[in-house]
Design an enzyme around this catalytic site. Structure first.
Site, PDB file in Angstrom:
ATOM      1  N   SER A  22       0.619  -0.846   0.161  1.00  0.00           N
ATOM      2  CA  SER A  22      -0.162  -0.063   0.050  1.00  0.00           C
ATOM      3  C   SER A  22       0.815   1.226  -0.444  1.00  0.00           C
ATOM      4  O   SER A  22       1.736   1.370   1.414  1.00  0.00           O
ATOM      5  CB  SER A  22      -0.877   0.490   1.424  1.00  0.00           C
ATOM      6  OG  SER A  22      -1.065   1.244   1.363  1.00  0.00           O
TER       7      SER A  22
ATOM      8  N   HIS B 168      -1.515  -1.332  -3.922  1.00  0.00           N
ATOM      9  CA  HIS B 168      -2.353  -1.551  -3.928  1.00  0.00           C
ATOM     10  C   HIS B 168      -2.047   0.351  -3.226  1.00  0.00           C
ATOM     11  O   HIS B 168      -1.562   1.027  -2.825  1.00  0.00           O
ATOM     12  CB  HIS B 168      -2.639  -1.998  -2.154  1.00  0.00           C
ATOM     13  CG  HIS B 168      -3.865  -1.394  -1.148  1.00  0.00           C
ATOM     14  ND1 HIS B 168      -4.728  -2.251  -1.866  1.00  0.00           N
ATOM     15  CD2 HIS B 168      -4.664  -1.246  -0.291  1.00  0.00           C
ATOM     16  CE1 HIS B 168      -5.779  -1.873  -0.987  1.00  0.00           C
ATOM     17  NE2 HIS B 168      -5.563  -0.691  -0.013  1.00  0.00           N
TER      18      HIS B 168
ATOM     19  N   ASP C  31      -4.611   3.835  -1.546  1.00  0.00           N
ATOM     20  CA  ASP C  31      -5.696   3.743  -0.705  1.00  0.00           C
ATOM     21  C   ASP C  31      -6.108   5.494  -1.651  1.00  0.00           C
ATOM     22  O   ASP C  31      -5.777   6.680  -1.271  1.00  0.00           O
ATOM     23  CB  ASP C  31      -4.983   4.136   0.394  1.00  0.00           C
ATOM     24  CG  ASP C  31      -5.910   2.786   1.039  1.00  0.00           C
ATOM     25  OD1 ASP C  31      -6.315   1.783   0.906  1.00  0.00           O
ATOM     26  OD2 ASP C  31      -4.324   2.362   1.361  1.00  0.00           O
TER      27      ASP C  31
ATOM     28  N   MET D  77      -8.791   8.337  -0.541  1.00  0.00           N
ATOM     29  CA  MET D  77      -9.510   8.549   0.931  1.00  0.00           C
ATOM     30  C   MET D  77     -10.307   9.962   0.697  1.00  0.00           C
ATOM     31  O   MET D  77      -9.299  11.163   0.164  1.00  0.00           O
ATOM     32  CB  MET D  77      -8.922   8.702   2.094  1.00  0.00           C
ATOM     33  CG  MET D  77      -8.483   7.241   2.431  1.00  0.00           C
ATOM     34  SD  MET D  77      -8.213   6.647   3.683  1.00  0.00           S
ATOM     35  CE  MET D  77      -7.071   5.654   3.507  1.00  0.00           C
TER      36      MET D  77
ATOM     37  N   HIS E 239      -8.401   1.085  -4.218  1.00  0.00           N
ATOM     38  CA  HIS E 239      -9.399   1.229  -2.398  1.00  0.00           C
ATOM     39  C   HIS E 239     -10.129   1.833  -2.945  1.00  0.00           C
ATOM     40  O   HIS E 239      -9.990   3.051  -2.533  1.00  0.00           O
ATOM     41  CB  HIS E 239      -8.456   0.554  -1.718  1.00  0.00           C
ATOM     42  CG  HIS E 239      -9.268   0.433  -0.582  1.00  0.00           C
ATOM     43  ND1 HIS E 239      -8.828  -0.200   0.861  1.00  0.00           N
ATOM     44  CD2 HIS E 239     -10.762   0.167  -0.485  1.00  0.00           C
ATOM     45  CE1 HIS E 239      -9.575   0.028   1.793  1.00  0.00           C
ATOM     46  NE2 HIS E 239     -10.693  -0.231   1.160  1.00  0.00           N
TER      47      HIS E 239
ATOM     48  N   MET F  54     -12.087   4.544  -0.136  1.00  0.00           N
ATOM     49  CA  MET F  54     -13.302   4.734   0.539  1.00  0.00           C
ATOM     50  C   MET F  54     -13.431   6.653   0.455  1.00  0.00           C
ATOM     51  O   MET F  54     -13.193   7.153   0.963  1.00  0.00           O
ATOM     52  CB  MET F  54     -11.173   4.644   2.104  1.00  0.00           C
ATOM     53  CG  MET F  54     -11.534   3.300   2.063  1.00  0.00           C
ATOM     54  SD  MET F  54     -10.305   3.537   3.050  1.00  0.00           S
ATOM     55  CE  MET F  54      -8.438   3.015   1.694  1.00  0.00           C
TER      56      MET F  54
ATOM     57  N   MET G 162     -11.261  -5.967   5.694  1.00  0.00           N
ATOM     58  CA  MET G 162     -11.285  -4.738   6.342  1.00  0.00           C
ATOM     59  C   MET G 162     -10.686  -5.725   7.354  1.00  0.00           C
ATOM     60  O   MET G 162     -11.439  -6.168   7.710  1.00  0.00           O
ATOM     61  CB  MET G 162     -11.573  -3.758   6.276  1.00  0.00           C
ATOM     62  CG  MET G 162     -11.543  -3.030   5.390  1.00  0.00           C
ATOM     63  SD  MET G 162     -10.079  -2.599   4.120  1.00  0.00           S
ATOM     64  CE  MET G 162      -9.394  -1.296   5.304  1.00  0.00           C
TER      65      MET G 162
ATOM     66  N   GLY H 269      -8.847   4.054   7.049  1.00  0.00           N
ATOM     67  CA  GLY H 269      -8.502   5.255   7.236  1.00  0.00           C
ATOM     68  C   GLY H 269      -7.257   5.985   7.680  1.00  0.00           C
ATOM     69  O   GLY H 269      -6.511   6.832   7.215  1.00  0.00           O
ATOM     70  N   PHE H 270      -5.985   4.846   8.007  1.00  0.00           N
ATOM     71  CA  PHE H 270      -5.033   4.398   8.038  1.00  0.00           C
ATOM     72  C   PHE H 270      -4.499   3.939   8.530  1.00  0.00           C
ATOM     73  O   PHE H 270      -4.677   2.523   8.329  1.00  0.00           O
ATOM     74  CB  PHE H 270      -5.423   5.362   9.668  1.00  0.00           C
ATOM     75  CG  PHE H 270      -5.562   6.659   9.811  1.00  0.00           C
ATOM     76  CD1 PHE H 270      -5.220   8.519   9.350  1.00  0.00           C
ATOM     77  CD2 PHE H 270      -6.820   6.681  10.238  1.00  0.00           C
ATOM     78  CE1 PHE H 270      -5.559   9.668   9.836  1.00  0.00           C
ATOM     79  CE2 PHE H 270      -7.665   8.244  10.484  1.00  0.00           C
ATOM     80  CZ  PHE H 270      -6.538   9.697  10.037  1.00  0.00           C
ATOM     81  N   GLY H 271      -3.499   3.699   7.983  1.00  0.00           N
ATOM     82  CA  GLY H 271      -2.357   2.428   7.697  1.00  0.00           C
ATOM     83  C   GLY H 271      -1.548   2.734   9.675  1.00  0.00           C
ATOM     84  O   GLY H 271      -1.286   3.185  10.149  1.00  0.00           O
ATOM     85  N   GLY H 272      -0.684   1.553   9.626  1.00  0.00           N
ATOM     86  CA  GLY H 272      -0.380   1.096  10.993  1.00  0.00           C
ATOM     87  C   GLY H 272      -1.224   0.818  12.070  1.00  0.00           C
ATOM     88  O   GLY H 272      -0.778   0.592  13.267  1.00  0.00           O
TER      89      GLY H 272
ATOM     90  N   ASP I 187      -6.590  -6.657   3.981  1.00  0.00           N
ATOM     91  CA  ASP I 187      -6.284  -5.063   4.283  1.00  0.00           C
ATOM     92  C   ASP I 187      -6.369  -4.466   5.840  1.00  0.00           C
ATOM     93  O   ASP I 187      -7.211  -4.453   6.441  1.00  0.00           O
ATOM     94  CB  ASP I 187      -7.039  -4.324   3.164  1.00  0.00           C
ATOM     95  CG  ASP I 187      -6.265  -3.065   3.311  1.00  0.00           C
ATOM     96  OD1 ASP I 187      -5.428  -2.376   3.929  1.00  0.00           O
ATOM     97  OD2 ASP I 187      -6.520  -2.176   2.683  1.00  0.00           O
ATOM     98  N   GLY I 188      -4.810  -4.196   6.484  1.00  0.00           N
ATOM     99  CA  GLY I 188      -4.588  -4.060   7.477  1.00  0.00           C
ATOM    100  C   GLY I 188      -4.174  -4.455   8.564  1.00  0.00           C
ATOM    101  O   GLY I 188      -4.230  -5.539   8.766  1.00  0.00           O
ATOM    102  N   GLY I 189      -3.068  -4.109   8.980  1.00  0.00           N
ATOM    103  CA  GLY I 189      -1.930  -4.884   9.719  1.00  0.00           C
ATOM    104  C   GLY I 189      -1.577  -6.144   9.408  1.00  0.00           C
ATOM    105  O   GLY I 189      -1.274  -6.952  10.514  1.00  0.00           O
TER     106      GLY I 189
ATOM    107  N   GLY J   8       0.946  -2.406   4.096  1.00  0.00           N
ATOM    108  CA  GLY J   8       1.927  -1.090   4.275  1.00  0.00           C
ATOM    109  C   GLY J   8       2.833  -0.569   4.787  1.00  0.00           C
ATOM    110  O   GLY J   8       4.016  -0.727   4.701  1.00  0.00           O
ATOM    111  N   SER J   9       3.013  -0.340   6.750  1.00  0.00           N
ATOM    112  CA  SER J   9       3.793  -0.124   6.608  1.00  0.00           C
ATOM    113  C   SER J   9       4.807  -1.340   6.900  1.00  0.00           C
ATOM    114  O   SER J   9       6.068  -1.300   7.070  1.00  0.00           O
ATOM    115  CB  SER J   9       3.246   0.573   8.364  1.00  0.00           C
ATOM    116  OG  SER J   9       2.252  -0.743   8.586  1.00  0.00           O
TER     117      SER J   9
END
Ligand code: DX5
Ligand code: ZN
Length: 212
Positions: free
Chosen positions: A8, A33, A35, A37, A66, A68, A137, A142-145, A175-177, A195-196
């Site tokens: 991401s 990816h 994002d 928003m 993606h 959002m 999800m 809304g946010f990475g990390g 997607d996420g974590g 991402g992170s």
């Protein structure tokens, strides 16, 4: 099949996106990816159509966009024309997701459907025959990390069962974590967004670990 990895770019250096894309591609990324928003559907604003078009010019790998955003129907034509290969909308973001998904396909991109963590998985089951990608999800968008939500893993199992029952061939993406620590929850997943985890270390090493 080994998993596809979609870094991401939300966690990339926005001042050097071309270099970042070249670096993750050389490191083994399969998709990029992206994002998008709008500050309404989620509490953050990221990038829009012109940036997607610019990314397309320098990317050798597919763009996995993606959205959002509220009322995605107003913008899908522009996002497809900008070069989105996969274009994913949130089931909560529009009154008639089935129509929007059909329109994405008519416009020439591969439609994807996703949902917020608190939305029940049954909301997207009827839409599966219309999509090429189902995105689960595992953080609040809304946010990475953010931390991976293990209570969402059951949705992956339900979607996999439904895909098998209906003999569909859409891909499951998470997607996420996503990291080496959460990978053990994701054996039934086809595409991992990260991402992170990718951008905070050696990209090739991170991608290799995620491919398992
Ligand atoms: C969150 C985005 C994600 C985000 C993931 O709303 O959809 O794609 O970039 O970031 P990590 O992998 O750091 O959780
Ligand atoms: Zn995303």
């Amino acid at each position: 099949m080994s998993k596809l990895i979609a870094p991401s770019i939300l966690s990339a250096d926005f001042a050097n996106l071309e270099k970042e894309i070249q670096a993750v591609t050389a490191a083994g990324a399969d998709w990029l990816h992206v994002d998008v928003m709008d500050g309404h559907f989620v509490n953050n604003i990221t990038i829009g159509v012109p940036v997607v078009a610019s990314l397309k010019k320098v990317s050798q790998i597919p763009l996995d966009v993606h959205l959002m955003i509220e009322k995605p129907e107003k913008y899908i034509r522009q996002f497809v024309q900008a070069g989105s290969d996969y274009l994913t909308i949130h089931v909560e973001s529009t009154e008639n997701p089935a129509e929007v998904l059909k329109e994405i396909r008519r416009l020439g991109a591969k439609p994807g459907i996703t949902l917020r963590p608190r939305t029940g998985v049954e909301k997207i089951l009827p839409l599966l025959p219309l999509v090429d990608l189902v995105l689960i999800m595992t953080v609040e968008p809304g946010f990475g990390g953010q931390e991976f939500m293990t209570d969402q893993v059951v949705k992956i199992e339900k979607i996999r069962a439904e895909i098998n029952n209906q003999k569909l061939n859409c891909l499951i993406e998470v997607d996420g974590g996503v990291s080496d620590k959460t990978l053990h929850h994701l054996s039934q997943v086809d595409v991992l967004v990260a991402g992170s985890y990718v951008f905070k270390q050696d990209y090739a090493q991170a991608i290799k670990k995620l491919k398992g």
